[in-house]
Scaffold this motif. Structure first.
Motif: not given
Length: 165
Positions: A92, A116, A130, A132, A134, A137, A156
């Motif tokens: 993201m 992040a 980011c 990560q 889901e 995020n 995303r």
């Protein structure tokens, strides 16, 4: 018996040919199944691609989805990752504009708190990367939206997953 909706993950190995992505997404839209995210890329074998598909569905619908995918000619293998041990991450990008110096410091502190990376920064804007889960995020996004309101823009990339060893 009614089953609950839940997030589910499917990994597919498919033939790497023109039109396969359209075919797979057509299977979902033709049956009115909504796709939350879909990522695809080639594997080490250039004739095979791997897709990671995230859907929200009940048990019956998910069973129909996997059966239909297993019957599809370009699909080599279907794996249900919903309950499997996997490494799954989503990319993201989050951009915040119109920041004061104090807000830039706050954005940097939040970025550090959520692991992040700041990848670009100009006088009043910052761009974060980011990688990560889901859910992580989602949490990060809610926190930034709470702090910076309408000045947050996101992109995303969808989840990718691989089985653990």
């Amino acid at each position: 018996m009614e089953s609950k909706l839940k997030k589910r993950s499917i990994s597919l190995f498919v033939e790497n040919e023109v039109g396969v992505l359209a075919y797979i997404s057509g299977l979902f839209s033709g049956k009115s199944y909504n796709v939350d995210s879909l990522t695809v890329g080639t594997t080490i074998d250039p004739t095979i691609s791997r897709m990671t598909i995230r859907v929200t569905s009940d048990d019956q619908t998910f069973e129909q989805i996997t059966k239909q995918l297993n019957r599809s000619v370009p699909v080599i293998r279907v794996m249900d990752f919903t309950e499997a041990d996997t490494f799954m991450k989503e990319l993201m990008y989050l951009k915040i504009t119109g920041c004061s110096d104090e807000e830039m410091k706050k954005a940097a502190k939040l970025a550090e708190e959520y692991d992040a990376k700041i990848i670009d920064c100009i006088s009043d804007s910052v761009l974060l990367e980011c990688v990560q889960t889901e859910e992580e995020n989602d949490e990060l996004l809610e926190r930034f939206k709470g702090e910076f309101e309408t000045r947050v823009e996101i992109v995303r990339g969808g989840s990718v997953a691989i089985e653990t060893l």
